[in-house]
Design an enzyme around this catalytic site. Structure first.
Site, PDB file in Angstrom:
ATOM      1  N   HIS A  51      10.329 -29.804  16.124  1.00  0.00           N
ATOM      2  CA  HIS A  51      11.934 -29.222  15.829  1.00  0.00           C
ATOM      3  C   HIS A  51      13.032 -29.119  16.662  1.00  0.00           C
ATOM      4  O   HIS A  51      12.186 -29.315  18.299  1.00  0.00           O
ATOM      5  CB  HIS A  51      11.809 -28.180  14.775  1.00  0.00           C
ATOM      6  CG  HIS A  51      11.280 -29.153  13.096  1.00  0.00           C
ATOM      7  ND1 HIS A  51      11.321 -28.606  12.290  1.00  0.00           N
ATOM      8  CD2 HIS A  51      11.161 -30.371  12.584  1.00  0.00           C
ATOM      9  CE1 HIS A  51      11.167 -28.992  11.245  1.00  0.00           C
ATOM     10  NE2 HIS A  51      10.771 -30.124  11.673  1.00  0.00           N
ATOM     11  N   GLU A  53      14.021 -25.789  17.917  1.00  0.00           N
ATOM     12  CA  GLU A  53      13.725 -24.826  18.653  1.00  0.00           C
ATOM     13  C   GLU A  53      12.538 -24.869  19.461  1.00  0.00           C
ATOM     14  O   GLU A  53      12.162 -24.286  20.136  1.00  0.00           O
ATOM     15  CB  GLU A  53      13.831 -23.423  17.287  1.00  0.00           C
ATOM     16  CG  GLU A  53      15.059 -23.794  16.489  1.00  0.00           C
ATOM     17  CD  GLU A  53      14.172 -24.281  15.113  1.00  0.00           C
ATOM     18  OE1 GLU A  53      14.774 -23.964  14.109  1.00  0.00           O
ATOM     19  OE2 GLU A  53      14.547 -25.992  15.388  1.00  0.00           O
ATOM     20  N   LEU A 210      20.915 -56.736   7.482  1.00  0.00           N
ATOM     21  CA  LEU A 210      21.065 -56.512   7.710  1.00  0.00           C
ATOM     22  C   LEU A 210      20.232 -55.176   8.651  1.00  0.00           C
ATOM     23  O   LEU A 210      19.336 -54.503   8.276  1.00  0.00           O
ATOM     24  CB  LEU A 210      20.791 -55.557   6.038  1.00  0.00           C
ATOM     25  CG  LEU A 210      21.649 -56.591   5.258  1.00  0.00           C
ATOM     26  CD1 LEU A 210      20.582 -56.116   3.500  1.00  0.00           C
ATOM     27  CD2 LEU A 210      23.035 -56.147   4.904  1.00  0.00           C
TER      28      LEU A 210
END
Length: 348
Positions: A51, A53, A210
């Site tokens: 993450h 942090e 796509l």
């Protein structure tokens, strides 16, 4: 702009590095400040990785000065064990005395628990700095958790006389309404979202891939509506370039409002954003059920005189750009984004 706001703005800027790679995790940004200087920065890694942090803390060479630093972050540090340990525990471990947070995490697994844990450890926590901007930045994440559906972006191209497809066409050759640069921008958008969705008619008529071909990035998950599972298995959507999910009558009830049925299904698949590229019936379905957040509408210079009319909708126009002869209008559904202020710089 206050000092706190300046640093949170920097967090938002670096958080955008995670666009298209962190889902279903939010793309968070974090910095660490010591003695008036930024000594560490981090954004959320690709899903399953660190993450923001953690990356910010890891970027600081001298961990001792963390005991006198302030950590800034766009979203409340997590307090639960997911793919990685709780960020709040790491902040406490390094005895970071001050944490400044843009907005609270609405994920029920967090929702204030990270803030409470930090405060209980003696950390001084400030919450709500550039809160509207942070919520706008985390719009996909908040829509997923609060509305139990993906963040939905509608996209189509129409002719100057309002058609998205001609009355007849050569099935071997696609009909392009926009120029090469507009098409490249669409591929950039595909790389930014977790999934892309088309209806049966579009799949049959255009046999689209796509994928992200004219841009660098991850291919989105391909979602194709095929009620009776009749699409030929040699079609491009079944190749190995990207994951494909077929929505048939086994997945949803076609006798109920289809947009809501699809949203519930995609939520169960942990998909937090989808760009819907067609066709007209599919787009209109989501419009009529008020299940859209943004619409990005190209208008080319060609004239069809007859064919498939562009979808009809009402939205707040927030920007208009020109890509050579093409125009691009960007709308937002304010009834779906009522928590946002009518500030164009925030909404875009």
């Amino acid at each position: 702009m206050t000092t706190h706001e300046t640093y949170i703005k920097r967090c938002i800027d670096i958080a955008k590095q995670g666009l298209g790679i962190t889902a279903p995790n939010p793309m968070v940004g974090s910095i660490i400040v010591y003695d008036g200087k930024i000594i560490g920065e981090g954004s959320t890694s690709a899903y399953g990785g660190n993450h923001a942090e953690v990356n910010a803390i890891n970027s600081v060479k001298d961990k001792e000065i963390l005991k006198q630093a302030t950590l800034y972050v766009t979203l409340e540090p997590c307090s639960h064990i997911g793919k990685t340990p709780p960020c709040s525990d790491l902040i406490i471990k390094h005895q970071i005395p001050n944490v400044v947070i843009g907005c609270v995490d609405d994920n029920p697994q967090v929702a204030g628990k990270g803030i409470a844990k930090l405060k209980a450890s003696g950390c001084h926590v400030t919450v709500g700095i550039l809160e509207v901007e942070c919520k706008s930045h985390h719009k996909r994440f908040f829509t997923f958790h609060n509305k139990k559906r993906p963040y939905i972006i509608l996209k189509w191209a129409e002719t100057s006389d309002g058609f998205i497809a001609p009355a007849t066409k050569d099935k071997k050759e696609p009909v392009w309404i926009t120029n090469t640069y507009s098409k490249q921008l669409v591929h950039k958008w595909r790389a930014e979202e977790q999934a892309i969705l088309v209806g049966t008619h579009t799949a049959l008529e255009d046999n689209p891939s796509l994928t992200v071909r004219n841009w660098t990035g991850n291919n989105p998950i391909r979602i194709v509506i095929d009620k009776n599972n009749t699409l030929p298995k040699d079609f491009s959507v079944f190749n190995t370039e990207a994951e494909t999910i077929i929505i048939s009558k086994k997945e949803v009830d076609f006798n109920k409002p289809l947009g809501h049925e699809i949203c519930t299904f995609l939520y169960s698949k942990n998909i937090n954003s989808v760009i819907i590229e067609g066709g007209a019936q599919t787009l209109q379905t989501f419009i009529d059920e008020n299940l859209w957040d943004e619409a990005r509408v190209f208008k080319g210079t060609s004239i069809f005189k007859a064919g498939t009319k562009a979808p009809q909708f009402s939205g707040e126009l927030i920007s208009e750009d020109h890509i050579l002869d093409d125009s691009l209008k960007h709308y937002i559904n304010l009834t779906s984004n009522s928590h946002l202020e009518r500030n164009r710089e925030i909404l875009i």
